[in-house]
Scaffold this active site. Sequence first.
Site, PDB file in Angstrom:
ATOM      1  N   ASP A  13       0.822  -1.215   0.000  1.00  0.00           N
ATOM      2  CA  ASP A  13       0.000   0.000   0.000  1.00  0.00           C
ATOM      3  C   ASP A  13       0.856   1.265   0.000  1.00  0.00           C
ATOM      4  OD1 ASP A  13      -2.427  -1.586   0.298  1.00  0.00           O
ATOM      5  OD2 ASP A  13      -1.802  -1.871   2.377  1.00  0.00           O
ATOM      6  N   HIS A  41      -4.289  -1.664  -5.774  1.00  0.00           N
ATOM      7  CA  HIS A  41      -3.628  -0.393  -6.006  1.00  0.00           C
ATOM      8  C   HIS A  41      -4.585   0.550  -6.718  1.00  0.00           C
ATOM      9  CE1 HIS A  41      -2.278  -3.434  -9.011  1.00  0.00           C
ATOM     10  NE2 HIS A  41      -2.684  -2.526  -9.870  1.00  0.00           N
TER      11      HIS A  41
END
Length: 428
Positions: A13, A41
């Site tokens: 992340d 993503h």
Amino acid sequence: MPGIVLIGAQWGDEGKGKATDLIGTKVDYVARFNGGNNAGHTVVVGDESYALHLLPSGIISPNTTPVIGNGVVVDPEVLFQEIDGLESRGVDCSRLLVSESAHIIAPYHRVLDKVTERFLGKHKIGTTGRGIGPAYADKINRVGIRVHDLFNAEHLHDKVEASLHQKNQMLVKLYNRRPIDVDETTDELLKLGERLKPYVANTSLVLNKALDEGKTVLFEGGQATMLDVDHGTYPFVTSSNPTAGGACTGTGVGPTKITRVVGVSKAYVTRVGEGPFPTELFGEEGEWLRAQGHEYGVTTGRPRRCGWFDAVVNRYAAQVNGLTDIVLTKLDVLTGLKEIPLCVAYDVNGERRDDMPTDQAEFAAAKPIYESMPGWDEDISQVHDFNDLPKTCQDYVKRLEELSGCRISVIGTGPQRDHIIQINSLID
């Protein structure tokens, strides 16, 4: 012949989607080399935000060929959902290539993932429940199903039968669940194979030919260094190799064709799921970072655990990946803090450690040794030159660079595509 590997340098992340999209507009191919739809993503283009899980970020760039490599485990149902969602928004997905050697996530992998995690109770790993681990386990146990198996009914039936022989015993006798039907599963996979077939190719051949012709290939890793099955915080890891070496095994491209390795790091650290996290913040500080950074998982929606920047982790990532550049993201999130702590080393049972403990008991016992730097109040989202950043902000970035042992070439200053400061080009 530039081959550029882009990896996460923390626990995931980090903003790889934005970094990939930044480079992806200038490359010919973007190839995912590991993981599956457990990797989330987000790519922001103008007012449009695209949440991707399985597709490479380069799918958004119309002049780029997106590739799913042999190291990825592919859930066809999820892939088609993602394709349909993008095409309904005007994104052309016909350019996608899927490796004929990639392994398939079958419906029974998802079932096993969920029942196993529940069975483990307090010993759970914290998986996403999407069948990633069981699919990779089948790959290693040599009972996996690959993409090209979906195009031969008799062969596929035999492979499903072999794979389910032991799994059904476990489901019935250990987990008190009904067995999974071989014929139904085979029929379902054959139908999925029909739709998948137009995208299937020998992607190793395609990528090697492209590199030999002088084209640029970006190798995109899912998850991140600290989740690597070999180099991460085992056992709280994913089932593949998100580190730079995985780019070669996950695409069939040799290491001599890699010219750049770019690591993406947040200006702080987050983690989802179980496992040790030395700089983790609790209470108001952690809540503040989570709120400022909108730290909720793209794939799971779970709130991310938040902590201060950990230079030990970044030095380790630079080491195991051979990083040439760092993309530092979400620097803007720290705006407004009077003082910003950053971890420079660990105290492990009374001993200072500047390196990453490989013994997980030691890592779990590691306490961060902090130094503090002054913060800034100015809005930096519209700054495009490093020298125009507030002096204290520049000092913070320079200190992270010094501690990480790798140059910071790009800085993310906000969520939009143009919220960046580019110090060095990422493409030779």
